[in-house]
Design a protein around this motif. Structure first.
Motif, PDB file in Angstrom:
ATOM      1  N   VAL A  12     -46.124  -3.114  15.362  1.00 20.84           N
ATOM      2  CA  VAL A  12     -46.750  -2.943  14.050  1.00 20.84           C
ATOM      3  C   VAL A  12     -47.174  -4.303  13.496  1.00 20.84           C
ATOM      4  CG1 VAL A  12     -46.281  -2.309  11.651  1.00 20.84           C
ATOM      5  CG2 VAL A  12     -45.539  -0.813  13.506  1.00 20.84           C
ATOM      6  N   PRO A  13     -48.417  -4.440  13.016  1.00 18.15           N
ATOM      7  CA  PRO A  13     -48.880  -5.713  12.466  1.00 18.15           C
ATOM      8  C   PRO A  13     -48.350  -5.933  11.047  1.00 18.15           C
ATOM      9  CG  PRO A  13     -50.590  -4.064  12.246  1.00 18.15           C
ATOM     10  CD  PRO A  13     -49.456  -3.393  12.980  1.00 18.15           C
ATOM     11  N   GLN A  14     -48.773  -7.041  10.451  1.00 20.94           N
ATOM     12  CA  GLN A  14     -48.486  -7.268   9.035  1.00 20.94           C
ATOM     13  C   GLN A  14     -49.248  -6.222   8.227  1.00 20.94           C
ATOM     14  OE1 GLN A  14     -46.314  -9.482   7.656  1.00 20.94           O
ATOM     15  NE2 GLN A  14     -46.745  -8.434   5.723  1.00 20.94           N
ATOM     16  N   LEU A  15     -48.525  -5.518   7.352  1.00 19.54           N
ATOM     17  CA  LEU A  15     -49.117  -4.408   6.616  1.00 19.54           C
ATOM     18  C   LEU A  15     -49.419  -4.792   5.173  1.00 19.54           C
ATOM     19  CD1 LEU A  15     -46.786  -1.523   7.859  1.00 19.54           C
ATOM     20  CD2 LEU A  15     -48.980  -2.268   8.819  1.00 19.54           C
ATOM     21  N   ALA A  16     -50.215  -3.974   4.519  1.00 16.75           N
ATOM     22  CA  ALA A  16     -50.560  -4.178   3.117  1.00 16.75           C
ATOM     23  C   ALA A  16     -49.330  -3.987   2.224  1.00 16.75           C
ATOM     24  CB  ALA A  16     -51.655  -3.193   2.710  1.00 16.75           C
ATOM     25  N   PHE A  17     -49.405  -4.585   1.037  1.00 16.50           N
ATOM     26  CA  PHE A  17     -48.344  -4.451   0.025  1.00 16.50           C
ATOM     27  C   PHE A  17     -46.985  -4.834   0.637  1.00 16.50           C
ATOM     28  CE2 PHE A  17     -51.677  -1.294  -0.952  1.00 16.50           C
ATOM     29  CZ  PHE A  17     -52.079  -1.757  -2.196  1.00 16.50           C
ATOM     30  N   ASP A  18     -45.949  -4.043   0.332  1.00 18.50           N
ATOM     31  CA  ASP A  18     -44.613  -4.252   0.901  1.00 18.50           C
ATOM     32  C   ASP A  18     -44.314  -3.190   1.955  1.00 18.50           C
ATOM     33  OD1 ASP A  18     -44.573  -2.152  -0.857  1.00 18.50           O
ATOM     34  OD2 ASP A  18     -42.803  -2.811  -1.982  1.00 18.50           O
ATOM     35  N   HIS A  19     -45.352  -2.743   2.662  1.00 16.61           N
ATOM     36  CA  HIS A  19     -45.189  -1.616   3.575  1.00 16.61           C
ATOM     37  C   HIS A  19     -44.363  -1.947   4.808  1.00 16.61           C
ATOM     38  CE1 HIS A  19     -48.732   0.964   1.870  1.00 16.61           C
ATOM     39  NE2 HIS A  19     -47.823   0.632   0.968  1.00 16.61           N
ATOM     40  N   ASN A  20     -44.310  -3.225   5.218  1.00 16.09           N
ATOM     41  CA  ASN A  20     -43.389  -3.579   6.306  1.00 16.09           C
ATOM     42  C   ASN A  20     -41.950  -3.361   5.893  1.00 16.09           C
ATOM     43  OD1 ASN A  20     -45.917  -5.603   6.881  1.00 16.09           O
ATOM     44  ND2 ASN A  20     -44.883  -5.049   8.820  1.00 16.09           N
ATOM     45  N   GLN A  21     -41.644  -3.680   4.645  1.00 14.44           N
ATOM     46  CA  GLN A  21     -40.295  -3.456   4.121  1.00 14.44           C
ATOM     47  C   GLN A  21     -39.987  -1.970   4.048  1.00 14.44           C
ATOM     48  OE1 GLN A  21     -39.742  -4.902   0.128  1.00 14.44           O
ATOM     49  NE2 GLN A  21     -37.593  -4.279   0.029  1.00 14.44           N
ATOM     50  N   ILE A  22     -40.951  -1.184   3.595  1.00 12.72           N
ATOM     51  CA  ILE A  22     -40.748   0.265   3.512  1.00 12.72           C
ATOM     52  C   ILE A  22     -40.549   0.845   4.906  1.00 12.72           C
ATOM     53  CG2 ILE A  22     -41.812   2.458   2.855  1.00 12.72           C
ATOM     54  CD1 ILE A  22     -43.293   0.972   0.636  1.00 12.72           C
ATOM     55  N   LEU A  23     -41.340   0.390   5.867  1.00 14.88           N
ATOM     56  CA  LEU A  23     -41.201   0.858   7.251  1.00 14.88           C
ATOM     57  C   LEU A  23     -39.834   0.502   7.817  1.00 14.88           C
ATOM     58  CD1 LEU A  23     -42.138   1.942   9.965  1.00 14.88           C
ATOM     59  CD2 LEU A  23     -43.365  -0.210  10.333  1.00 14.88           C
ATOM     60  N   GLU A  24     -39.393  -0.716   7.594  1.00 18.29           N
ATOM     61  CA  GLU A  24     -38.080  -1.136   8.090  1.00 18.29           C
ATOM     62  C   GLU A  24     -36.965  -0.273   7.487  1.00 18.29           C
ATOM     63  OE1 GLU A  24     -35.175  -5.101   8.054  1.00 18.29           O
ATOM     64  OE2 GLU A  24     -37.230  -5.229   7.308  1.00 18.29           O
ATOM     65  N   TYR A  25     -37.085   0.004   6.213  1.00 20.66           N
ATOM     66  CA  TYR A  25     -36.090   0.845   5.539  1.00 20.66           C
ATOM     67  C   TYR A  25     -36.109   2.258   6.137  1.00 20.66           C
ATOM     68  CZ  TYR A  25     -33.139   2.232   1.581  1.00 20.66           C
ATOM     69  OH  TYR A  25     -32.086   2.662   0.802  1.00 20.66           O
ATOM     70  N   GLY A  26     -37.303   2.779   6.380  1.00 20.68           N
ATOM     71  CA  GLY A  26     -37.423   4.112   6.959  1.00 20.68           C
ATOM     72  C   GLY A  26     -36.865   4.187   8.363  1.00 20.68           C
ATOM     73  N   TYR A  27     -37.084   3.139   9.150  1.00 17.14           N
ATOM     74  CA  TYR A  27     -36.575   3.103  10.526  1.00 17.14           C
ATOM     75  C   TYR A  27     -35.047   3.108  10.528  1.00 17.14           C
ATOM     76  CZ  TYR A  27     -36.384   1.615  15.441  1.00 17.14           C
ATOM     77  OH  TYR A  27     -36.134   1.526  16.792  1.00 17.14           O
ATOM     78  N   ARG A  28     -34.443   2.334   9.636  1.00 20.15           N
ATOM     79  CA  ARG A  28     -32.976   2.345   9.533  1.00 20.15           C
ATOM     80  C   ARG A  28     -32.472   3.723   9.123  1.00 20.15           C
ATOM     81  NH1 ARG A  28     -33.461  -2.602   6.626  1.00 20.15           N
ATOM     82  NH2 ARG A  28     -32.779  -1.528   4.745  1.00 20.15           N
ATOM     83  N   ARG A  29     -33.148   4.340   8.165  1.00 25.86           N
ATOM     84  CA  ARG A  29     -32.725   5.669   7.713  1.00 25.86           C
ATOM     85  C   ARG A  29     -32.816   6.673   8.865  1.00 25.86           C
ATOM     86  NH1 ARG A  29     -33.177   8.786   2.974  1.00 25.86           N
ATOM     87  NH2 ARG A  29     -32.569   6.884   1.872  1.00 25.86           N
ATOM     88  N   LEU A  30     -33.907   6.623   9.618  1.00 29.93           N
ATOM     89  CA  LEU A  30     -34.077   7.548  10.734  1.00 29.93           C
ATOM     90  C   LEU A  30     -32.941   7.414  11.731  1.00 29.93           C
ATOM     91  CD1 LEU A  30     -35.654   9.509  12.549  1.00 29.93           C
ATOM     92  CD2 LEU A  30     -36.998   7.550  13.355  1.00 29.93           C
ATOM     93  N   ARG A  31     -32.613   6.183  12.114  1.00 28.47           N
ATOM     94  CA  ARG A  31     -31.537   5.974  13.098  1.00 28.47           C
ATOM     95  C   ARG A  31     -30.200   6.446  12.554  1.00 28.47           C
ATOM     96  NH1 ARG A  31     -32.752   2.097  17.132  1.00 28.47           N
ATOM     97  NH2 ARG A  31     -30.615   1.310  17.055  1.00 28.47           N
ATOM     98  N   ASN A  32     -29.942   6.166  11.281  1.00 20.37           N
ATOM     99  CA  ASN A  32     -28.680   6.596  10.681  1.00 20.37           C
ATOM    100  C   ASN A  32     -28.588   8.109  10.574  1.00 20.37           C
ATOM    101  OD1 ASN A  32     -27.797   3.945  10.382  1.00 20.37           O
ATOM    102  ND2 ASN A  32     -28.556   3.757   8.286  1.00 20.37           N
ATOM    103  N   LYS A  33     -29.717   8.749  10.244  1.00 23.32           N
ATOM    104  CA  LYS A  33     -29.707  10.212  10.094  1.00 23.32           C
ATOM    105  C   LYS A  33     -29.324  10.913  11.393  1.00 23.32           C
ATOM    106  CE  LYS A  33     -31.120  12.620   7.151  1.00 23.32           C
ATOM    107  NZ  LYS A  33     -30.527  13.376   6.021  1.00 23.32           N
ATOM    108  N   LEU A  34     -29.692  10.336  12.517  1.00 23.97           N
ATOM    109  CA  LEU A  34     -29.366  10.956  13.795  1.00 23.97           C
ATOM    110  C   LEU A  34     -27.858  11.015  14.037  1.00 23.97           C
ATOM    111  CD1 LEU A  34     -32.063   9.509  16.226  1.00 23.97           C
ATOM    112  CD2 LEU A  34     -31.935  11.805  15.284  1.00 23.97           C
ATOM    113  N   GLU A  35     -27.094  10.167  13.356  1.00 25.16           N
ATOM    114  CA  GLU A  35     -25.653  10.121  13.563  1.00 25.16           C
ATOM    115  C   GLU A  35     -24.913  11.285  12.916  1.00 25.16           C
ATOM    116  OE1 GLU A  35     -23.960   6.409  12.499  1.00 25.16           O
ATOM    117  OE2 GLU A  35     -25.401   5.213  13.620  1.00 25.16           O
ATOM    118  N   TYR A  36     -25.472  11.844  11.850  1.00 21.40           N
ATOM    119  CA  TYR A  36     -24.686  12.834  11.113  1.00 21.40           C
ATOM    120  C   TYR A  36     -25.465  14.074  10.685  1.00 21.40           C
ATOM    121  CZ  TYR A  36     -26.866  10.750   6.962  1.00 21.40           C
ATOM    122  OH  TYR A  36     -27.773  10.286   6.037  1.00 21.40           O
ATOM    123  N   SER A  37     -26.769  14.131  10.994  1.00 21.76           N
ATOM    124  CA  SER A  37     -27.551  15.273  10.532  1.00 21.76           C
ATOM    125  C   SER A  37     -28.309  15.894  11.704  1.00 21.76           C
ATOM    126  CB  SER A  37     -28.534  14.857   9.438  1.00 21.76           C
ATOM    127  OG  SER A  37     -29.645  14.203  10.018  1.00 21.76           O
TER     128      SER A  37
END
Length: 244
Positions: A139-164
């Protein structure tokens, strides 16, 4: 910690907010062992011509979830899909249209993350072809703070697989244990668990029902097809899944 301007912090003037929704839409390509994210090239300023997450401002009378589903409907068609609210990003000056020294409009982003299977997700073409899948590691450098949002989403996705059971919202109704293992492996990496331990642990947990239907895929013995049992899973809800 960065010091805030006292004149801004102590002011009684209320901020005027606009609310947007940005979607982190993940796609699992088990055939090529790739986790992808959907990006859109912006047509308007700010960041015209740059890549960002698919997003929109919330319309009059529209719910946040409704806006999130509207983005999805404009970008992809998918049979099985998981969607949940991720986080609200609302720091001052996250959007260049804000003025750091005035009480102009502030832009909040209520983010959602979605999960689909690559082979089931069809991109909806537009005249500009401004939407595409990106491999998560490229993923390249994204507009706004979207790299931060993507990173947060990726962590959430991995964590969700552990318990849901989010994997079962995306997989077909009937699947093999190998299908399930490949799904987890694509998201968590090749060393997340040994297949035999993964298989044995899942079967002991008791929320997968053997349909007694067999399927042949190339050489080797036919594999059993399983179905997720939400009733059997209920006692395990919100408990860490130790097979991860």
């Amino acid at each position: 910690m960065t010091k805030s301007d006292p004149s801004l912090v102590n002011s009684k003037v209320l901020a005027d907010f606009k609310v947007g929704v940005d979607n982190v839409i993940f796609s699992v390509d088990t055939k090529q062992n790739r986790l992808l994210v959907l990006l859109s090239k912006r047509k308007d300023e700010p960041f015209s011509g740059e890549w960002g997450l698919p997003g929109t401002l919330v319309r009059q009378g529209e719910s946040l979830e409704g806006a999130a589903y509207r983005i999805l409907a404009e970008k992809i068609e998918a049979k099985n899909l998981y969607l949940e609210q991720l986080y609200t990003f609302g720091g001052p000056n996250r959007d260049p249209r804000e003025s750091p020294h005035s009480f102009g409009v502030r832009y909040l982003s209520v983010s959602y993350f979605a999960l689909v299977r690559y082979e089931e997700a069809q991109l909806i073409p537009d005249q500009f072809n401004n939407t595409t899948w990106y491999i998560i590691e490229k993923v390249p450098q994204l507009a706004f703070d979207h790299n931060q949002i993507l990173e947060y989403g990726y962590r959430r996705l991995r964590n969700k697989l552990e318990y849901s059971p989010i994997a079962f919202d995306v997989l077909p109704e009937l699947f093999t244990l190998s299908d399930l293992y490949q799904f987890y492996e694509t998201i968590l990496g090749t060393n997340f668990a040994d297949y035999s331990n993964f298989r044995n642990r899942l079967l002991k947990l008791g929320f997968l029902l053997d349909t007694e239907i067999k399927v042949s895929r190339g050489a080797g013995r036919p594999a059993s097809l399983y179905r997720f049992d939400p009733v059997a899973f209920a006692p395990l809800k919100d408990k860490p899944m130790v097979f991860i």
